[in-house]
Design an enzyme around this catalytic site. Structure first.
Site, PDB file in Angstrom:
ATOM      1  N   GLU A   1       0.836  -1.213   0.000  1.00 15.71           N
ATOM      2  CA  GLU A   1       0.000   0.000   0.000  1.00 15.71           C
ATOM      3  C   GLU A   1       0.861   1.249   0.000  1.00 15.71           C
ATOM      4  OE1 GLU A   1      -2.110  -0.366   3.646  1.00 15.71           O
ATOM      5  OE2 GLU A   1      -3.611  -1.692   2.799  1.00 15.71           O
TER       6      GLU A   1
ATOM      7  N   LYS B   1       2.206   4.577   1.658  1.00 12.77           N
ATOM      8  CA  LYS B   1       2.348   5.075   3.024  1.00 12.77           C
ATOM      9  C   LYS B   1       2.118   6.578   2.978  1.00 12.77           C
ATOM     10  CE  LYS B   1       5.282   4.768   7.088  1.00 12.77           C
ATOM     11  NZ  LYS B   1       5.310   6.159   7.489  1.00 12.77           N
TER      12      LYS B   1
ATOM     13  N   ASP C   1       1.769  10.355   4.083  1.00 15.00           N
ATOM     14  CA  ASP C   1       2.514  11.141   5.059  1.00 15.00           C
ATOM     15  C   ASP C   1       1.577  12.180   5.676  1.00 15.00           C
ATOM     16  OD1 ASP C   1       4.597  11.979   6.520  1.00 15.00           O
ATOM     17  OD2 ASP C   1       5.643  13.018   4.906  1.00 15.00           O
TER      18      ASP C   1
ATOM     19  N   TYR D   1      -6.840   2.526   6.036  1.00 14.68           N
ATOM     20  CA  TYR D   1      -6.026   1.386   5.615  1.00 14.68           C
ATOM     21  C   TYR D   1      -6.043   0.234   6.612  1.00 14.68           C
ATOM     22  CZ  TYR D   1      -2.863   4.256   8.448  1.00 14.68           C
ATOM     23  OH  TYR D   1      -2.327   5.037   9.424  1.00 14.68           O
TER      24      TYR D   1
ATOM     25  N   LYS E   1      10.774   3.024   2.662  1.00 13.84           N
ATOM     26  CA  LYS E   1      10.835   4.488   2.572  1.00 13.84           C
ATOM     27  C   LYS E   1      11.398   4.942   1.232  1.00 13.84           C
ATOM     28  CE  LYS E   1      10.073   6.424   6.693  1.00 13.84           C
ATOM     29  NZ  LYS E   1       9.680   7.736   6.951  1.00 13.84           N
TER      30      LYS E   1
ATOM     31  N   CYS F   1      16.609  48.201  11.500  1.00 17.88           N
ATOM     32  CA  CYS F   1      16.216  47.678  10.194  1.00 17.88           C
ATOM     33  C   CYS F   1      17.443  47.655   9.269  1.00 17.88           C
ATOM     34  CB  CYS F   1      15.123  48.553   9.599  1.00 17.88           C
ATOM     35  SG  CYS F   1      14.730  48.118   7.895  1.00 17.88           S
TER      36      CYS F   1
ATOM     37  N   CYS G   1      16.664  50.503   6.428  1.00 16.69           N
ATOM     38  CA  CYS G   1      16.537  51.947   6.635  1.00 16.69           C
ATOM     39  C   CYS G   1      17.107  52.406   7.980  1.00 16.69           C
ATOM     40  CB  CYS G   1      15.077  52.383   6.512  1.00 16.69           C
ATOM     41  SG  CYS G   1      14.051  51.773   7.855  1.00 16.69           S
TER      42      CYS G   1
ATOM     43  N   CYS H   1       9.873  46.411  11.177  1.00 18.99           N
ATOM     44  CA  CYS H   1      10.359  47.759  10.914  1.00 18.99           C
ATOM     45  C   CYS H   1       9.148  48.687  10.937  1.00 18.99           C
ATOM     46  CB  CYS H   1      11.048  47.820   9.555  1.00 18.99           C
ATOM     47  SG  CYS H   1      11.436  49.524   9.096  1.00 18.99           S
TER      48      CYS H   1
ATOM     49  N   CYS I   1      10.027  52.854   4.715  1.00 24.51           N
ATOM     50  CA  CYS I   1      11.209  51.999   4.553  1.00 24.51           C
ATOM     51  C   CYS I   1      11.246  51.481   3.108  1.00 24.51           C
ATOM     52  CB  CYS I   1      11.144  50.828   5.529  1.00 24.51           C
ATOM     53  SG  CYS I   1      12.411  49.592   5.223  1.00 24.51           S
TER      54      CYS I   1
END
Ligand code: IVH
Length: 680
Positions: free
Chosen positions: A120, A122, A124, A229, A317, A411, A414, A429, A434
């Site tokens: 089957e 797998k 994730d 499953y 895997k 920043c 600027c 900022c 800016c």
């Protein structure tokens, strides 16, 4: 007194941070015990010093509701085990030999010394156990630590592919995987990107974060999917093969991946493994491998389990999408909202077929949490066409020469002093002017989904800002006043300037949903812009709407309502909108854009699915088009599907639809014709 105040403030700050991670990021920074200890400490201080108690104290808010609202713990009747991993066919062969050895006394009926396996996909995602009583869904529990999970029934009721009733009135426990389809993941991250929120690193994180949401409405909006499953105690139902129990699941109305290949030899397994290694890219969900299960259920008991995993199944895997590389440096990038994001500069590596030199780290807290240092070996992951992420540090590879990362206080663009917005962890900022912010806003404003202005690339925008011709987005509409100056700029010939000015002029006619989106109000991405535009009909009306009125719109939450109201209270924002209006930019719904008028009779109540390569649409584009016509998109070929739009090289979906005979198959041309004919 001063001391107590300070102490309480420190605890509050900690709890707020933990809450933020727990509720917003779905990550626990501390154990429950540690969290509860802090909360108790704060309660104690507040009890002894009632004068310091305030409305915003975590003891009054999330804290007090926390233990009730947190999901209830439920022990699994049988533990939800994990699987041991294999990575090559040799490992699979070893698995087969081990099994043979254990059951060697067992004589195979066909005399071929073969053992049947079910192979089957797998998935994730996040595993779930769902209980049905008398055919009715009664409970959904997460895997948790395998022995004890969390009751997420409320949330799984919002997952459309988990039926509330089975086709038979039976008592069963089934297990499956909740996933966020790739198409939905891309959409979700696009919306988050548009509204300046952090992206989910991969569909699994997004699925698990969504499933643990306290607000089940969010679950409903995110379109999670679930594939089953496993049928617990299938032998009691007279089922003796796993492949038959999968059929059983399908027959009672549960969704499976439809993949359960029965193989009787290593060669067959190898052939199927190769097939799926090459074909998994076509699926709309992520798979990290295959699961190989002994098909005969009576052998399961004989083979038994370790505390962690059964001996009758293994996972195979696929090669990882994560790779390691060296983090050379960190640069700090200022986005259109002013958020200052650390970017990892990497030694170039290839991840799933593309070269990667930079990866996102979201914010400084993430650097601290992952303990990232300059010079570290790091794992990089690239999930579904999204910006690569730094997953983790390989601490074992440290030499001691790695350098700590220090966050900027000003920043980088600027020089303004950076601030942190209340409750948030992002560095920001504050300077509205800016240049990095303006650059980001303009880039967003001219982008394809917004004003779609051609010819205002990054370099040119930078130049225009530098020479002072653009200070905010509204200045774009004054560029025609500087025709000659523009033409004299490097790389800006006569033709490109004329084309640019033409494109700018044309953009004034864009639909209101697009012009609203282009303004870049925080949390107002494409979808919300379109919703708000349709409801408000004009920007003048939207500007007047109160939080309460906005909240009445189905699909608008508190965050969005507050953000919209805040924008229309900001004088600089109002000024920009006014200037754009004076330039003739459209901020009204025109009659033909009204949803009710774009609905097409041929689409109403019908379900669609596109497959193969299309000429006129992207995959998301056709979905949006179908929706805008009043049709519904579904992700699989089944009896529920009315139309399959088959593009070039359509594969298994087309075959399945042909076999079903109930699905109408359209070429792209026929589909467009159907759209035209049904038009009102
Ligand atoms: S069987 C004891 N089948 O993988 C049986 N698991 O690493 C274990 N998973 O926790 C489950 N697809 O979340 C099984 N077709 C599949 C699966 C699958 C994904 C997940 C599941 C499990 C984990 C084990």
């Amino acid at each position: 007194m001063e001391n107590i105040l300070e102490k309480a403030a420190k605890i509050k700050e900690k709890i707020d941070k933990y809450n933020y991670y727990y509720y917003v990021k779905n990550e626990s920074l501390v154990s429950d015990i540690e969290y509860d200890k802090l909360m108790k400490e704060l309660e104690e201080i507040e009890r002894k010093n009632p004068e310091i108690k305030d409305e915003l104290s975590p003891t009054k808010h999330v804290g007090s509701g926390l233990s009730d609202t947190k999901f209830q713990k439920i022990a699994h009747k049988k533990p939800m085990l994990s699987l041991s991993n294999t990575y090559n066919i040799k490992d699979v062969e070893d698995f087969h030999q081990r099994i043979k050895k254990i059951i060697e006394k067992e004589k195979e009926t066909d005399g071929k010394d073969s053992i049947e396996y079910a192979l089957e996909l797998k998935l994730d995602g996040v595993s779930i156990s769902v209980h049905y009583k008398n055919g009715r869904l009664v409970k959904g529990v997460t895997r948790g630590d395998g022995a004890v999970g969390e009751d997420v029934t409320e949330n799984i009721l919002e997952i459309k592919s988990i039926p509330k009733y089975l086709k038979e009135n039976i008592d069963i426990e089934v297990r499956g995987e909740i996933v966020l389809p790739l198409s939905e993941f891309k959409k979700l991250n696009q919306v988050r990107y548009d509204s300046g929120e952090d992206l989910f690193a991969n569909p699994r994180n997004a699925a698990s974060g969504t499933l643990r949401q306290l607000d089940s409405k969010v679950v409903s909006e995110r379109n999670l999917d679930c594939y089953f499953y496993f049928l617990a105690d299938c032998d009691k139902l007279g089922i003796d093969k796993h492949s038959e129990s999968v059929e059983f699941l399908e027959n009672v109305g549960l969704k499976t991946t439809g993949v359960c290949d029965v193989c009787s030899s290593i060669e067959e397994l190898e052939e199927r493994i190769k097939y799926w290694e090459n074909s998994r890219g076509k699926l709309d969900y992520e798979t990290d491998g295959l699961v190989i299960k002994v098909n005969r259920v009576d052998l399961w008991e004989e083979l038994g389990s370790t505390t962690k995993s059964p001996r009758w199944a293994i996972s195979y895997k696929f090669p990882a999408k994560q790779v390691t590389t060296t983090l050379m440096n960190i640069t700090w990038q200022v986005g259109r909202t002013g958020k200052v994001t650390p970017v990892a500069e990497l030694e170039e590596v290839e991840v799933s077929g593309s070269k990667v030199k930079r990866a996102s780290l979201h914010n400084f807290d993430e650097i601290v949490r992952k303990d990232v240092r300059i010079g570290d070996r790091v794992f990089i992951e690239k999930a579904a066409e999204i910006i690569p992420q730094v997953v983790k540090v390989v601490k074992e590879a440290r030499t001691g020469n790695e350098k700590e990362i220090i966050p900027p206080t000003v920043c980088p663009e600027c020089g303004s002093e950076l601030g942190k917005e209340e409750g948030l962890i992002d560095l920001k900022c504050p300077n509205e002017k800016c240049p990095a912010k303006v650059r980001g806003q303009i880039e967003y404003f001219v982008s394809r989904d917004a004003m779609n202005i051609n010819g205002l690339g990054k370099k040119i925008v930078e130049k225009f800002i530098e020479i002072g011709r653009i200070r905010d987005v509204s200045d774009i509409y004054d560029l025609h006043l500087y025709r000659d100056e523009l033409k004299s700029l490097e790389k800006m010939g006569e033709k490109s300037v004329e084309n640019l000015l033409k494109s700018i002029e044309e953009s004034k006619k864009r639909d209101y949903p697009k012009t609203l989106y282009a303004l870049g109000i925080t949390h107002v991405g494409k979808f919300l812009a379109s919703l708000l535009a349709k409801e408000s009909k004009s920007i003048d009306r939207l500007a007047q709407m109160s939080i309460e009125e906005l909240l009445e719109i189905d699909g608008v939450g508190k965050k969005v309502a507050e953000s919209v109201c805040k924008a229309f209270k900001n004088n600089e924002f109002i000024e920009i909108v006014e200037k754009l209006k004076t330039h003739g930019v459209n901020f009204k719904i025109t009659a033909t854009e009204d949803v009710s008028e774009t609905l097409n009779d041929n689409f109403k109540g019908k379900t669609f699915l596109a497959t193969g390569k299309l000429e006129n649409f992207t995959r998301d584009g056709i979905k949006e088009y179908i929706e805008s016509m009043g049709g519904e998109n579904i992700s699989g070929v089944s009896k529920k599907l009315d139309y399959l739009i088959a593009g070039e090289k359509a594969g298994s979906k087309l075959k399945k639809a042909e076999e079903l005979k109930t699905v109408k198959i359209l070429t792209e041309e026929e589909f467009l014709e159907m759209a035209k004919i049904g038009e009102k």
